[in-house]
Motif scaffolding. Structure first.
Motif, short mmCIF file in Angstrom:
data_model
loop_
_atom_site.label_atom_id
_atom_site.label_comp_id
_atom_site.label_asym_id
_atom_site.label_seq_id
_atom_site.Cartn_x
_atom_site.Cartn_y
_atom_site.Cartn_z
N LEU A 1 0.85 -1.18 0.00
CA LEU A 1 0.00 0.00 0.00
C LEU A 1 0.89 1.23 0.00
N VAL A 2 0.48 2.25 -0.75
CA VAL A 2 1.22 3.50 -0.84
C VAL A 2 0.42 4.58 -0.11
N LEU A 3 1.08 5.32 0.76
CA LEU A 3 0.44 6.43 1.46
C LEU A 3 1.05 7.73 0.99
N ALA A 4 0.24 8.59 0.40
CA ALA A 4 0.68 9.94 0.07
C ALA A 4 0.58 10.76 1.35
N ILE A 5 1.56 11.65 1.58
CA ILE A 5 1.57 12.49 2.78
C ILE A 5 1.92 13.92 2.36
N GLY A 6 1.16 14.89 2.87
CA GLY A 6 1.44 16.28 2.59
C GLY A 6 0.41 17.18 3.25
N LYS A 7 0.54 18.47 3.01
CA LYS A 7 -0.42 19.43 3.55
C LYS A 7 -1.58 19.53 2.56
N PRO A 8 -2.80 19.18 2.98
CA PRO A 8 -3.94 19.20 2.07
C PRO A 8 -4.17 20.60 1.50
N ALA A 9 -4.51 20.64 0.21
CA ALA A 9 -4.83 21.90 -0.47
C ALA A 9 -6.15 21.77 -1.21
N GLU A 10 -7.05 21.01 -0.63
CA GLU A 10 -8.38 20.87 -1.22
C GLU A 10 -9.39 20.66 -0.11
N LYS A 11 -10.64 20.90 -0.46
CA LYS A 11 -11.72 20.78 0.52
C LYS A 11 -12.45 19.45 0.29
N VAL A 12 -12.60 18.69 1.38
CA VAL A 12 -13.32 17.43 1.34
C VAL A 12 -14.50 17.54 2.30
N VAL A 13 -15.69 17.23 1.82
CA VAL A 13 -16.91 17.37 2.61
C VAL A 13 -17.60 16.02 2.72
N THR B 1 -22.67 5.36 -3.03
CA THR B 1 -21.62 5.87 -2.15
C THR B 1 -20.43 6.44 -2.92
N SER B 2 -20.55 6.55 -4.23
CA SER B 2 -19.44 7.07 -5.04
C SER B 2 -19.16 8.53 -4.68
N TYR B 3 -17.87 8.84 -4.51
CA TYR B 3 -17.50 10.22 -4.25
C TYR B 3 -17.56 11.00 -5.56
N TYR B 4 -17.65 12.33 -5.43
CA TYR B 4 -17.77 13.19 -6.61
C TYR B 4 -17.23 14.58 -6.28
N ARG B 5 -17.06 15.39 -7.32
CA ARG B 5 -16.58 16.77 -7.16
C ARG B 5 -17.54 17.73 -7.84
N ASP B 6 -17.62 18.94 -7.26
CA ASP B 6 -18.42 19.97 -7.90
C ASP B 6 -17.54 20.81 -8.82
N GLU B 7 -18.12 21.85 -9.42
CA GLU B 7 -17.40 22.69 -10.38
C GLU B 7 -16.20 23.40 -9.75
N GLU B 8 -16.24 23.67 -8.46
CA GLU B 8 -15.14 24.35 -7.77
C GLU B 8 -14.06 23.37 -7.31
N GLY B 9 -14.28 22.09 -7.53
CA GLY B 9 -13.29 21.09 -7.13
C GLY B 9 -13.47 20.55 -5.72
#
Length: 191
Positions: A147-159, A169-177
């Protein structure tokens, strides 16, 4: 406090590249795993730490992120993670790759909760080119990447949202990302 960490621990696919993550920080996160449960206390997991920019970019190139959003080709250039931790199994300690999958999950969640506590974030990536990863990292024959774990400071919004009536249950994104992750209700998961 644990619930807060769990709620903030999301799968991030975009990072602030200006925030570097040191090898020492990665080692601190891996150190947490030494205290977690392991099947029959075998402790067969080993960890490869990558925080060199060139190596990180090579790892990104052999990983596949957000399969449900394949048209986006994540992460976008300029929003790569600062580091990776590759969770591997030492086959000389135990040749069974199925027995220790729960150990991999426990270790990954522990690392990501530790990262969250440090103001970082991550993403578990199971979709990667195993033979290329093994070659890139110069892993010996007995070390198998799991398994690979990416690590960093998040720069996106997850709701987090509730699963709608259609049950998807599929995740999705809006027009703003903004990234939306539907979660089942407590009533739906208790038998």
């Amino acid at each position: 406090m644990l619930k807060d960490l769990v709620l903030r621990n999301r799968s991030y696919r975009g990072y602030d590249e200006s925030r570097k993550v040191s090898r020492e920080e990665l080692a601190e996160l891996v150190d947490l795993t030494r205290y977690t449960a392991s099947s029959v206390n075998m402790q067969p997991l080993k960890y490869y730490l990558a925080c060199d920019k060139e190596e990180v970019e090579k790892i990104v190139s052999i990983t596949k992120w957000a399969a449900a959003l394949s048209e986006l080709h994540l992460p976008h250039p300029g929003s790569y993670p600062a580091a990776f931790i590759v969770i591997c199994q030492d086959l000389e300690i135990s040749p069974s790759t199925t027995t220790f999958q729960r150990d991999v999950g426990i270790a990954a969640q522990t690392i990501l909760l530790g990262a969250t506590e440090k103001g970082l974030g991550g993403c578990m990536i199971g979709n990667f080119k195993r033979s290329e990863m093994k070659s890139l990292l110069h892993l010996s024959e007995n070390i198998e990447p799991n398994l690979v774990l990416a690590i960093g400071k998040p720069a996106e919004k997850v709701v987090l949202t509730s699963v709608k009536e259609d049950g998807k249950t599929s995740y999705y994104r809006d027009e703003e990302g903004t990234h939306y992750v539907p979660k089942r209700s407590l009533e739906d998961i208790i038998l």
